[in-house]
Scaffold this motif. Structure first.
Motif, PDB file in Angstrom:
ATOM      1  N   ARG A   1     -31.541 -19.114  41.427  1.00 42.45           N
ATOM      2  CA  ARG A   1     -31.352 -19.400  42.815  1.00 42.45           C
ATOM      3  C   ARG A   1     -32.315 -18.668  43.841  1.00 42.45           C
ATOM      4  O   ARG A   1     -32.455 -17.575  43.748  1.00 42.45           O
TER       5      ARG A   1
ATOM      6  N   TYR B   1     -16.255 -24.271  38.520  1.00 45.15           N
ATOM      7  CA  TYR B   1     -15.914 -23.049  39.114  1.00 45.15           C
ATOM      8  C   TYR B   1     -14.414 -23.088  39.483  1.00 45.15           C
ATOM      9  O   TYR B   1     -13.543 -21.860  39.009  1.00 45.15           O
TER      10      TYR B   1
ATOM     11  N   PRO C   1     -21.263 -22.099  38.621  1.00 45.74           N
ATOM     12  CA  PRO C   1     -21.624 -21.646  40.295  1.00 45.74           C
ATOM     13  C   PRO C   1     -20.430 -22.119  40.852  1.00 45.74           C
ATOM     14  O   PRO C   1     -19.646 -23.407  40.823  1.00 45.74           O
TER      15      PRO C   1
END
Length: 316
Positions: free
Chosen positions: A105, A306, A300
């Motif tokens: 990221r 998630y 994520p």
């Protein structure tokens, strides 16, 4: 033990009015255009986001002309403000992102930067998340639907970007959505079955998922995909929730199911690299402090996976 999602998945949030009637109402669109706001989205599915990934950077519609450009898409209306998106060429953005999925990221800053939906989808507010998700989904579709599936003629965007019509035979086409199930398998107590896909980084685990086949129910797909991927039978299949996943055009339909952890796992060759049962305590720690549990990095925050894992962890 059963559970429910503690919150909506990040990309399921949407606050603007997206009724179909507005898309063909030329008079209303003309009235709204002078005060409209516009997102710019590049070919990598990125848009400008500021304040460490929490705020979309939109622009006044009048910067794009007296009326919507031909390639603009109408995302919806809220409180008298219409929201649109337009595609931009790569040379109008910063250095293009590499092709394929990027696991690392970028560092988030307060200044505007080009970010994709996976990076900032969970950080945006409800309105921003919904607008960006719809824009990415629509532009993926437009790029893949340039020609008619019946006669091969060139297609043009109509209905404010929500349909395409063939210039040769007049056939209309609408955005495609591919149904996929995603299932959190647990033992009915304090263990969850997580898997790592081929090509994923070491330690990255998530729940199981797969596409629905022709003539197949969602529940049947859950049972088939879990058996194919890890070799176990599941029962007590229950619906949890859904989330659009425009990479490029999926609708992820979430379920939970129960399996016996004593059954040996049989991994699908070339698809699942690793699978294992994980305790609730380890999952909670991995959620609270990513990287603190050896060999356990979870899905994520922008993904429904998630939210499913988080909800199961908090349910016990």
């Amino acid at each position: 033990m059963s559970f429910e999602l503690v919150e909506l998945p990040a990309l399921s949030r949407f606050t603007v009015d997206r009724r179909e009637q507005l898309r063909g109402d030329a008079e209303r669109i003309a009235q709204l255009w002078p005060k409209a706001r516009v997102l710019t989205v590049d070919g990598q599915g990125r848009t400008l986001v500021a304040d460490r990934g929490t705020r979309l950077v939109d622009r006044p519609a009048v910067e794009f002309g007296d009326e919507p450009p031909d390639d603009a898409v109408l995302l919806g209306e809220r409180d008298g403000v219409a929201y649109w998106a337009v595609p931009v060429a790569g040379d109008e953005t910063e250095v293009a992102a590499p092709a394929g999925r990027v696991w690392a990221r970028p560092e988030l800053t307060d200044e505007p930067q080009w970010l994709d939906l996976r990076t900032c989808g969970a950080l945006l507010d409800d309105t921003g998340a919904g607008l960006f998700t719809s824009a990415v989904a629509l532009f993926h579709w437009h790029r893949s639907a340039r020609f008619c599936a019946v006669c091969g003629g060139a297609q043009e965007s109509v209905k404010s970007g929500w349909a395409r019509v063939c210039s040769r035979c007049g056939r209309e086409e609408y955005p495609r959505t591919d149904a996929a199930v995603i299932c959190l398998v647990h033992d009915g107590a304090d263990r969850v079955l997580l898997a790592r896909g081929e090509g994923w980084p070491a330690g990255r685990y998530s729940v199981l998922a797969g596409f629905v086949e022709a003539g197949e129910s969602l529940e049947a797909c859950v049972a088939r995909e879990v058996e194919e991927e890890v070799g176990v039978e599941v029962g007590e299949i229950r619906y949890l929730g859904s989330q659009p996943w425009p990479f490029p055009r999926s609708l992820m339909i979430g379920f939970q199911a129960v399996a016996d952890p004593a059954v040996p796992l049989r991994l699908a060759d070339g698809e699942i690299a690793q699978a294992r049962w994980v305790s609730r305590a380890d999952v909670r720690q991995a959620l609270e402090a990513p990287g603190s549990v050896p060999d356990l990095l979870l899905a994520p925050g922008a993904s429904i996976a998630y939210r499913m894992i988080q909800s199961w962890a908090l349910a016990g």
